[in-house]
Scaffold this motif. Sequence first.
Motif, PDB file in Angstrom:
ATOM      1  N   PRO A 244       0.914  -0.996  -0.258  1.00 36.97           N
ATOM      2  CA  PRO A 244       0.437  -0.464  -0.169  1.00 36.97           C
ATOM      3  C   PRO A 244       0.548   1.556  -0.201  1.00 36.97           C
ATOM      4  CG  PRO A 244      -0.735  -1.377   1.451  1.00 36.97           C
ATOM      5  CD  PRO A 244       0.277  -2.228   1.341  1.00 36.97           C
ATOM      6  N   ASN A 245       2.057   1.369   0.822  1.00 30.71           N
ATOM      7  CA  ASN A 245       1.928   2.557   0.842  1.00 30.71           C
ATOM      8  C   ASN A 245       3.770   2.771  -0.027  1.00 30.71           C
ATOM      9  OD1 ASN A 245       4.540   0.537   2.487  1.00 30.71           O
ATOM     10  ND2 ASN A 245       5.693   2.463   2.254  1.00 30.71           N
ATOM     11  N   ASP A 246       3.775   1.776  -1.112  1.00 35.60           N
ATOM     12  CA  ASP A 246       4.583   2.282  -2.156  1.00 35.60           C
ATOM     13  C   ASP A 246       3.978   2.177  -3.322  1.00 35.60           C
ATOM     14  OD1 ASP A 246       7.194   2.115  -0.886  1.00 35.60           O
ATOM     15  OD2 ASP A 246       6.814  -0.817  -0.886  1.00 35.60           O
ATOM     16  N   PHE A 247       2.481   1.917  -3.079  1.00 37.23           N
ATOM     17  CA  PHE A 247       1.995   2.209  -4.576  1.00 37.23           C
ATOM     18  C   PHE A 247       0.758   3.119  -5.233  1.00 37.23           C
ATOM     19  CE2 PHE A 247      -0.940   0.960  -7.758  1.00 37.23           C
ATOM     20  CZ  PHE A 247      -0.279   0.765  -9.792  1.00 37.23           C
ATOM     21  N   PHE A 248      -0.010   2.998  -3.614  1.00 34.38           N
ATOM     22  CA  PHE A 248      -1.333   3.586  -3.988  1.00 34.38           C
ATOM     23  C   PHE A 248      -1.359   5.055  -3.715  1.00 34.38           C
ATOM     24  CE2 PHE A 248      -2.764  -0.373  -2.979  1.00 34.38           C
ATOM     25  CZ  PHE A 248      -4.025  -0.821  -3.837  1.00 34.38           C
ATOM     26  N   PRO A 249      -0.298   5.656  -3.082  1.00 41.80           N
ATOM     27  CA  PRO A 249      -0.596   7.155  -3.312  1.00 41.80           C
ATOM     28  C   PRO A 249       0.127   7.818  -4.251  1.00 41.80           C
ATOM     29  CG  PRO A 249       0.543   6.247  -1.075  1.00 41.80           C
ATOM     30  CD  PRO A 249       0.387   5.151  -1.535  1.00 41.80           C
ATOM     31  N   PHE A 250       1.000   6.709  -4.688  1.00 39.76           N
ATOM     32  CA  PHE A 250       1.089   7.818  -6.216  1.00 39.76           C
ATOM     33  C   PHE A 250      -0.083   7.751  -7.648  1.00 39.76           C
ATOM     34  CE2 PHE A 250       4.645   6.261  -3.822  1.00 39.76           C
ATOM     35  CZ  PHE A 250       5.406   6.821  -4.038  1.00 39.76           C
ATOM     36  N   LEU A 251      -0.835   6.823  -6.754  1.00 38.26           N
ATOM     37  CA  LEU A 251      -1.931   6.879  -7.791  1.00 38.26           C
ATOM     38  C   LEU A 251      -2.445   7.944  -7.157  1.00 38.26           C
ATOM     39  CD1 LEU A 251      -3.378   2.688  -7.944  1.00 38.26           C
ATOM     40  CD2 LEU A 251      -1.708   4.210  -8.929  1.00 38.26           C
ATOM     41  N   ARG A 252      -3.184   8.418  -6.133  1.00 40.61           N
ATOM     42  CA  ARG A 252      -3.926   9.109  -5.757  1.00 40.61           C
ATOM     43  C   ARG A 252      -3.045  10.912  -6.613  1.00 40.61           C
ATOM     44  NH1 ARG A 252      -6.495  12.808  -5.388  1.00 40.61           N
ATOM     45  NH2 ARG A 252      -7.301  13.663  -3.528  1.00 40.61           N
ATOM     46  N   ILE A 253      -1.749  10.625  -6.131  1.00 40.36           N
ATOM     47  CA  ILE A 253      -1.620  12.014  -6.479  1.00 40.36           C
ATOM     48  C   ILE A 253      -1.809  11.914  -8.433  1.00 40.36           C
ATOM     49  CG2 ILE A 253       0.679  12.910  -7.372  1.00 40.36           C
ATOM     50  CD1 ILE A 253       1.742  11.382  -4.880  1.00 40.36           C
ATOM     51  N   GLY A 254      -1.752  11.008  -9.004  1.00 39.90           N
ATOM     52  CA  GLY A 254      -2.143  10.944 -10.727  1.00 39.90           C
ATOM     53  C   GLY A 254      -3.590  11.787 -10.487  1.00 39.90           C
ATOM     54  N   GLU A 255      -4.160  11.281 -10.192  1.00 40.99           N
ATOM     55  CA  GLU A 255      -5.474  11.378  -9.719  1.00 40.99           C
ATOM     56  C   GLU A 255      -5.375  13.319  -9.441  1.00 40.99           C
ATOM     57  OE1 GLU A 255      -8.245   8.494  -7.187  1.00 40.99           O
ATOM     58  OE2 GLU A 255      -9.298   7.667  -8.715  1.00 40.99           O
ATOM     59  N   GLU A 256      -5.194  13.213  -8.799  1.00 36.35           N
ATOM     60  CA  GLU A 256      -5.830  15.050  -7.592  1.00 36.35           C
ATOM     61  C   GLU A 256      -4.604  15.654  -9.076  1.00 36.35           C
ATOM     62  OE1 GLU A 256      -5.795  17.898  -5.990  1.00 36.35           O
ATOM     63  OE2 GLU A 256      -6.726  15.874  -5.576  1.00 36.35           O
TER      64      GLU A 256
ATOM     65  N   SER B 215       3.541   9.334 -10.987  1.00 38.22           N
ATOM     66  CA  SER B 215       2.091   8.581 -10.440  1.00 38.22           C
ATOM     67  C   SER B 215       1.167   8.380 -11.702  1.00 38.22           C
ATOM     68  CB  SER B 215       2.228   9.884 -10.074  1.00 38.22           C
ATOM     69  OG  SER B 215       3.034  10.160  -9.119  1.00 38.22           O
ATOM     70  N   LEU B 216       1.043   9.433 -12.833  1.00 39.87           N
ATOM     71  CA  LEU B 216       0.610   9.291 -14.124  1.00 39.87           C
ATOM     72  C   LEU B 216       0.227   7.929 -14.246  1.00 39.87           C
ATOM     73  CD1 LEU B 216       0.758  12.607 -15.801  1.00 39.87           C
ATOM     74  CD2 LEU B 216      -1.698  11.618 -14.335  1.00 39.87           C
ATOM     75  N   PHE B 217       1.665   7.943 -14.513  1.00 36.26           N
ATOM     76  CA  PHE B 217       1.575   6.030 -15.394  1.00 36.26           C
ATOM     77  C   PHE B 217       1.352   5.150 -14.559  1.00 36.26           C
ATOM     78  CE2 PHE B 217       4.441   2.266 -16.498  1.00 36.26           C
ATOM     79  CZ  PHE B 217       4.109   2.422 -17.966  1.00 36.26           C
ATOM     80  N   PHE B 218       1.435   5.198 -13.351  1.00 36.80           N
ATOM     81  CA  PHE B 218       1.229   3.926 -12.155  1.00 36.80           C
ATOM     82  C   PHE B 218      -1.123   4.016 -12.073  1.00 36.80           C
ATOM     83  CE2 PHE B 218       4.860   2.953  -9.204  1.00 36.80           C
ATOM     84  CZ  PHE B 218       5.471   2.346 -10.239  1.00 36.80           C
ATOM     85  N   LEU B 219      -1.368   5.105 -12.196  1.00 38.87           N
ATOM     86  CA  LEU B 219      -2.536   5.669 -12.365  1.00 38.87           C
ATOM     87  C   LEU B 219      -3.000   4.654 -13.910  1.00 38.87           C
ATOM     88  CD1 LEU B 219      -5.343   6.648 -11.241  1.00 38.87           C
ATOM     89  CD2 LEU B 219      -5.389   7.992 -12.391  1.00 38.87           C
TER      90      LEU B 219
ATOM     91  N   GLY C  67      -5.777  19.245 -13.018  1.00 37.87           N
ATOM     92  CA  GLY C  67      -5.056  19.783 -14.927  1.00 37.87           C
ATOM     93  C   GLY C  67      -3.562  20.791 -14.501  1.00 37.87           C
ATOM     94  N   HIS C  68      -3.404  20.017 -13.243  1.00 36.38           N
ATOM     95  CA  HIS C  68      -1.921  20.809 -13.197  1.00 36.38           C
ATOM     96  C   HIS C  68      -1.269  19.887 -12.293  1.00 36.38           C
ATOM     97  CE1 HIS C  68      -2.979  22.935  -9.488  1.00 36.38           C
ATOM     98  NE2 HIS C  68      -4.124  23.077  -9.412  1.00 36.38           N
ATOM     99  N   ILE C  69       0.036  19.627 -11.684  1.00 39.39           N
ATOM    100  CA  ILE C  69       0.567  19.393 -10.624  1.00 39.39           C
ATOM    101  C   ILE C  69       0.446  19.768  -9.596  1.00 39.39           C
ATOM    102  CG2 ILE C  69       3.345  18.712  -9.543  1.00 39.39           C
ATOM    103  CD1 ILE C  69       4.127  18.952 -12.530  1.00 39.39           C
ATOM    104  N   PRO C  70       0.112  19.755  -8.169  1.00 34.66           N
ATOM    105  CA  PRO C  70      -0.360  19.739  -6.454  1.00 34.66           C
ATOM    106  C   PRO C  70       1.370  20.721  -6.428  1.00 34.66           C
ATOM    107  CG  PRO C  70      -1.085  17.818  -7.113  1.00 34.66           C
ATOM    108  CD  PRO C  70      -0.093  17.617  -8.535  1.00 34.66           C
ATOM    109  N   THR C  71       0.982  21.176  -5.892  1.00 39.22           N
ATOM    110  CA  THR C  71       2.166  22.623  -4.879  1.00 39.22           C
ATOM    111  C   THR C  71       1.658  22.507  -3.606  1.00 39.22           C
ATOM    112  OG1 THR C  71       0.302  24.495  -5.336  1.00 39.22           O
ATOM    113  CG2 THR C  71       1.695  24.461  -7.192  1.00 39.22           C
TER     114      THR C  71
END
Length: 463
Positions: free
Chosen positions: A15-27, A57-61, A32-36
């Motif tokens: 979980p901690n190695d993978f799913f937060p990056f999916l969340r970043i991709g969704e954001e 993150s986008l690729f993983f998503l 429409g932009h990289i979070p700041t």
Amino acid sequence: MMIILSIVAMLPLIPNDFFPFLRIGEEIIKTGHIPTTEFMTYTKFGNPADYPYWLSSLFFLGVYKLGGATLTVIISMLCIGGYYSLLWLCLRELKAGLITSGILLILVVLNGALFFTMRPQVLAYPLFGLATLIIIRWQKGEDRHLWVLPLIALLWANIHGSFVVLFFILFPALIFGSGNRKRLVLFTIISLLSTLVNYYGFGVWTNIFSMVNNQSIQLYITEWKPPVNQGWQLNLFFLGFLLIPVLTAMAKPKIKITYWIWYLGFGWMALTSVRYMIWFLPFEALLLSMLIDPFFKKLLGNSRRFQNRTLNVVIGVCFLIFPLTLLPGIRNHWLPQSPPALDDITPVEAAVWLKENPQLPDNWWSDFNFATYFTYELPQRKMFMSNRIQDLSIDLIEDNYQISQAIYNWGSLLEKYDINVVIPGIQQQPDLIKVLSSSPDWGEIYRDQQAVIFLRDQPPDNP
């Protein structure tokens, strides 16, 4: 390759190695932009934050949405299998025999399996292997592929912060290497400039050094700490590290100084942090190949082995097909008690129940791994903390630990952070479950084999 790919196919997603990056991709897609700023926790929500691994993150998503855990593992197999195939070619470039190369590759795999779990770093492995192969060929006078280095730098800098490793290969080659230095200087400069082609510009470099020196990371993330000689994999690591000086004293080989500089530089890195071992192991293998290959050639002679080409092809195809039968979604059809696609600590059932009960108040505390899974499965909920330790203060991390272990002031900490829902793990936080169960302020509202959910009886008004 069958051994490598089989190991990768059987590893669950952590979980901690993978799913937060999916969340970043969704954001990124949502806004429409990289979070700041930080957006996954309520404790640090809105604080400035960088996301240099936005592309991975986008690729993983995309991969996970398209093919779930099965396609994700296939991508992992391709990256790791490609990386070790390139290492094989590096060994063969140094004229290492087939037996020598095979033995060393297996030893590197056994050590490197610690780093096979799917995360952005995995996408960088084939880039690392390709860069190493290009520089080894450059050492031999073949410089026609140097133009690939800037492309590697460009892609790597937008995937993972380990792109600096590329220059740990290039700079020693520039100083001590035996190839065409003028051309390598040119493409090294272009590669450095290529790393600036990203959302953060030069900030991608400052971000890396700030992470390396981040106190929270140094104190609380195990893989950032120096390796300790415990467990068979680290036993192998230290054995290989110490074996090279002994073999060198015995064999007195003529090895180019570049390989010694790589060995010493990456070796020092590996001794300072477990995380850097993956970058050291290939250079250890290259050096070992030049030390032990003469011994194997003398022992085995020049006899030809395994020369039935048709049989070799048939066996090879079977070997490479076998790992595919171990993929999640396939292995459960024939392998009794096959391991799950997601790690055992992933609270899948609890996440489903929480989705079905949106009336619960905000401000949740949960087991760390649970939280990293909830950030993706329940994006509307802000968690107490995430896997981005660099964004968290030491005080917050210490408070999280005291809550998880039900240390004497756990109740006041729950009040301090206005926590209304607590989701401890049955295996991870038994003491916390015990004190919450006996507290008049908390009531159990859900339980499964992994998690228990407690709700504050009278949630305080949030400020």
